[in-house]
Design a protein around this motif. Structure first.
Motif, short mmCIF file in Angstrom:
data_model
loop_
_atom_site.label_atom_id
_atom_site.label_comp_id
_atom_site.label_asym_id
_atom_site.label_seq_id
_atom_site.Cartn_x
_atom_site.Cartn_y
_atom_site.Cartn_z
N ILE A 725 12.01 31.71 87.77
CA ILE A 725 13.26 32.02 87.36
C ILE A 725 13.46 31.46 85.87
O ILE A 725 14.27 31.91 85.25
N GLY A 726 12.42 30.45 85.31
CA GLY A 726 12.80 30.18 83.95
C GLY A 726 11.92 29.23 83.40
O GLY A 726 10.96 28.35 84.20
N GLY A 750 14.75 32.73 81.09
CA GLY A 750 15.50 32.95 82.19
C GLY A 750 16.40 31.87 82.34
O GLY A 750 17.24 31.68 81.81
N VAL A 751 16.41 30.99 83.64
CA VAL A 751 17.78 30.23 84.10
C VAL A 751 17.10 29.03 84.73
O VAL A 751 16.00 28.97 85.37
N GLU A 784 23.50 25.24 87.03
CA GLU A 784 22.69 25.95 86.29
C GLU A 784 22.87 26.02 84.90
O GLU A 784 23.84 25.78 84.32
N ALA A 785 21.66 26.40 84.19
CA ALA A 785 21.94 26.71 82.71
C ALA A 785 21.19 27.97 82.14
O ALA A 785 20.14 27.94 82.70
N GLN A 786 21.94 28.56 81.38
CA GLN A 786 21.28 29.71 81.00
C GLN A 786 20.28 29.49 80.05
O GLN A 786 20.28 28.61 79.24
N ALA A 787 19.45 30.72 79.36
CA ALA A 787 18.62 30.84 78.36
C ALA A 787 19.27 30.64 76.92
O ALA A 787 20.49 31.16 76.93
N GLY A 788 18.73 29.68 76.34
CA GLY A 788 19.17 29.29 74.61
C GLY A 788 20.22 28.19 74.71
O GLY A 788 20.56 27.70 73.85
N GLN A 789 20.57 27.76 76.05
CA GLN A 789 21.28 26.51 76.08
C GLN A 789 20.59 25.12 76.19
O GLN A 789 19.39 25.20 76.61
N PHE A 810 11.14 27.22 89.45
CA PHE A 810 10.84 28.44 90.32
C PHE A 810 11.74 28.01 91.73
O PHE A 810 12.07 27.02 91.98
N GLU A 811 12.00 28.95 92.55
CA GLU A 811 12.55 28.97 93.61
C GLU A 811 11.58 29.57 94.87
O GLU A 811 10.75 30.41 94.58
#
Length: 820
Positions: A725-726, A750-751, A784-789, A810-811
């Protein structure tokens, strides 16, 4: 009582008196009572009533005469009785005296005879000793010249030779006991024998008749000249089995057990009479004693089953045995139903035949036909195989709208293996889409060529539902049976095959037997497999009780001591002992074979199997069914359930209702109980409720197999699916007191989620895998935290993080697996 009334009383012989009666509170009252006087009658005088002349009052002269005559008659009868008893007593005493005299006479005669024998023996002995002891010369004249000495010598000789018997009157006068040999008294005349007399009078005992007879026998042998010879030894044929006890071997040789034990010790074998020895040792001992050895085996008990070769003259035509085979739901039972004109399907769960059924029908032409209906499910392959082995003709039912199916192919293989002719019945011709040509074409792939395609296999188009084509099917069966010329001898001991066996409540073990030869009668003793029994009753397929069953007739047999296996052979034997012996031998042989198979496994094989089973999960179950064939089919189906990770293990399988012992075993093993067409009895249900044991009931094998597969699938480890996932990159590491090291990260792709799994990569190498302890943006905890943060991350139980490390997020998802 008032004064003007007279007191009541008996006439003549009563008086009155006054009695004071006291009551409570000091009250009293005088009461007049009556006093009755006792009547006394004096013999010879008038009584109180005034009897006259010794006659009781109220007695007439006639009555008095009658009583006197009765008294006189009674006195006369009493006198006669006493006289008769005295006469009988005298007669008995006379008879006893006569018997006593007769016994004394016989005793005197016996004594005189014995004395005569002794005198004769003494004379022989003196005659033999006379030459050895000749009188001296100086004694002869003295004896000759002295008459007194001669007379004394004569008297001594007379006394030594025979003592003259005394007269009875002399005995009575002297009252002395009779003298016997050695001067002792006759103990038979001297009363009770005391211990002292027995110990002191050892020399006074009289010789018994047995000792005299033995002496006479020795003298007879001496006269015949074989006094020193030995009797001729009897040589016997001694049967020696594989193992025999020493005592039994001695009994078979008619030798003393001690002699056999001594012979064994001489040969270096220390054995007691109760120990067993092998056949070779027993043969050595038998030959040493001079007998002949006959080696026998335990398997010789099977010889009691006579294999009779029937003469052609004794054979009679019998009904053919037809087995109905085919795929599931192709209409096998419906065809048989139409032939029998009864509803068989209605008694079966879902129209599926659960057991092998045996029926006998009579056609319109009077021909007897025996049908076997076998189940069509793949789990009943072995049952169909047994059906093919006892049959003469196989009718293969194929649905015209369905064609050749897997079970159809199996049925063809069974029929070919049994080498029996096939008749193809193309059923469901009334259904839309029926294509008999496709069925005939598909059969060509399995080397079955029907007559419509220039082959030899008969084929008939029928419809069991509409009843069309059944007459043609019966004609084909009759034609095929005529070609086979089926015959059997009904006048012999019966033999047959067990089609099915079950444990029936109230009737005990019941076996469905197809008689193949001979006639099975009520009262016959038989052995079937490892069981034996006596025919208690015979029940035909219509439920009627019959007395006998001839060849090709299916019957239910009652009277077994246990449930046999389907497919076992039944044989009638002569006696119950033979039947029990054969059954015991077969049971022991099966037990030894099973033990030998287990013992043949080497240690390496056991270790390899244990290592292979280390990671295998097992689902234990207990199976109870109504008939033996269903039990066997269910066990075979359970063995096929599973893979390398999980499998089903049948702890116990049996026939009959579920009992309390089954519940106890299931509780100890943590296993459920599977009941197929059976139920648990009341004690078993109570025990299952108390102990928490699961009992499941089934009537269709499909449902049973599916449920067991679902339960076994629960033991499979779930398949883990991982989803990326990121990514995040650590820019700076901060150390906070009380919290530990926290990485200042930037989500590059990702996230990032708080519940996800993470891996720490350093130079593209995984150095840690785990969970996030915290995920923060500024000072707040976020999910959760998004991409770029940018965010702060900390790992659970791990703090060795550095700048420029990459975090992979990963999940995971678990996917349940199922058995095929």
């Amino acid at each position: 009582m008032s004064d003007d009334k007279k007191p009541l009383g008996l006439r003549g012989g009563s008086g009155t008196s006054h009695v004071k009666q006291s009551f409570s509170h000091g009250r009293s009252k005088a009461v007049v009572v009556e006093k009755k006087r006792k009547r006394v009658i004096v013999p010879g005088k008038g009584g109180a009533a005034g009897g006259v002349g010794g006659r009781p009052a109220g007695i007439s002269d006639a009555e008095l005469d009658r009583r006197k005559r009765a008294l006189a008659a009674a006195a006369a009868a009493e006198g006669e009785r006493k006289a008769r008893e005295e006469a009988e007593t005298k007669a008995r005493e006379t008879e006893r005296a006569e018997r006593r005299a007769e016994r004394d006479r016989k005793e005197r005669e016996e004594e005189e005879r014995q004395q005569a024998l002794r005198a004769k023996e003494e004379a022989k002995k003196k005659a033999a000793e006379a030459p050895k002891k000749a009188p001296r010369a100086e004694e002869k004249p003295a004896a000759a010249n002295d008459p007194a000495a001669a007379q004394a010598a004569a008297q001594r000789a007379e006394a030594g030779g025979r003592a003259a018997p005394k007269r009875d009157d002399q005995k009575k006068d002297n009252k002395q006991p009779r003298q016997q040999k050695g001067g002792g008294n006759d103990r038979r005349r001297s009363g009770k024998l005391t211990i002292n007399q027995a110990l002191a009078g050892g020399g006074n005992r009289q010789r018994s008749l047995a000792s005299i007879k033995r002496k006479q026998e020795r003298q007879r042998r001496e006269m015949m000249g074989d006094a020193g010879g030995e009797r001729e030894k009897v040589v016997r044929d001694v049967q020696v089995p594989e193992m025999i006890t020493v005592q039994e071997l001695a009994n078979r040789m008619a030798e003393k057990t001690a002699a056999v034990v001594k012979a064994l010790m001489t040969n270096g074998i220390m054995a007691t009479q109760n120990q067993s020895i092998d056949a070779d040792t027993a043969e050595l001992i038998v030959e040493e004693f001079g007998h002949k050895v006959v080696r026998v085996s335990d398997a010789d008990v099977e010889d009691a089953i006579n294999v009779i070769e029937d003469d052609e003259a004794d054979l009679e035509p019998r009904a053919p045995v037809i087995t109905i085979m085919g795929h599931v739901d192709h209409g096998k039972t419906s065809v048989l139903d139409a032939l029998r004109k009864t509803n068989v399907v209605s008694g079966e769960a879902g129209g599926i035949t659960q057991h092998i059924g045996a029926y006998q029908i009579t056609t319109e032409g009077g021909t007897l036909l025996t049908f076997l209906d076998t189940p069509g499910h793949a789990a009943f392959t072995s049952m169909r195989s047994r059906g093919a082995q006892v049959t003469d003709i196989v009718v293969l039912v194929v649905a015209a709208n369905d064609g050749v199916m897997p079970q159809t192919i199996e049925a063809i293989a069974h029929a070919k293996a049994a080498d029996v002719p096939l008749i193809i019945a193309i059923n469901k011709m009334d259904v839309e889409g029926a294509d008999p040509t496709r069925v005939r074409t598909d059969l060509l792939q399995h080397e079955v060529i029907v007559e419509a395609m220039s082959g030899e296999v008969q084929d008939v188009e029928i419809s069991a539902l509409k009843g069309t084509g059944l007459d043609n099917l019966l004609e084909c069966i009759a034609l095929q049976s005529e070609l086979l010329e089926l015959k059997a001898n009904p006048n012999r001991a019966a033999s047959g095959a067990v089609i099915e066996a079950k444990l029936d409540t109230g009737r005990g073990p019941v076996a469905t037997v197809l008689v193949e030869a001979g006639t099975l009668k009520k009262g016959d003793i038989f052995v079937v497999g490892q069981q034996w029994g006596k025919v208690r009753a015979l029940v035909d397929d219509q439920g009627k009780t019959i007395t006998e069953a001839g060849p090709s007739r299916p019957v239910e047999v009652l009277g077994l001591n246990g449930t046999p296996e389907a497919g076992d052979v039944l044989n009638v034997v002569a006696s119950e002992a033979e039947a029990r012996e054969i059954a015991d031998y077969r049971a022991q042989a099966a037990k030894d074979k099973k033990a030998a198979a287990g013992a043949g496994t080497t240690l390496d094989q056991l270790l390899a199997k244990a290592k292979a089973d280390e990671n295998v999960s097992e689902l234990p179950i207990l199976v109870k069914a109504d008939v033996q064939g269903s039990t066997e089919a269910i066990v075979q189906a359970m063995e096929k359930v599973g893979n390398d990770e999980v499998r089903v293990r049948v702890l116990h399988s049996g026939v009959g209702a579920i009992t309390e012992s089954d519940v106890t075993l299931a509780e100890a093993s943590g296993a459920p109980i599977i009941g197929f067409n059976v139920r648990a009895n009341a004690p078993a249900r109570n025990a299952a409720n108390q102990k928490g044991v699961e009992i499941r009931y089934y009537s269709i094998i499909y449902d049973l197999v599916d449920d067991v597969k679902a339960a076994a699938s629960g033991l499979l480890s779930a398949e883990v699916k991982e989803t990326f996932i990121g990514y995040a990159k650590i820019k700076e590491v901060f150390k906070i007191t009380g919290v530990g090291k926290i990485g200042g990260c930037e989500i590059t792709e990702g996230v990032a989620r708080r519940s996800a799994g993470v891996r720490l990569l350093r130079d593209n190498v995984v150095i840690h895998e785990g969970k996030l302890k915290t995920l923060k943006r500024f000072k707040d905890e976020v999910k959760e935290a998004q991409a770029g943060q940018e965010c702060g991350m900390a790992f659970e139980n791990y703090e060795d993080i550095r700048a420029d490390d990459v975090i992979e997020i990963f999940e995971t998802e678990e996917i349940e697996r199922k058995l095929d």
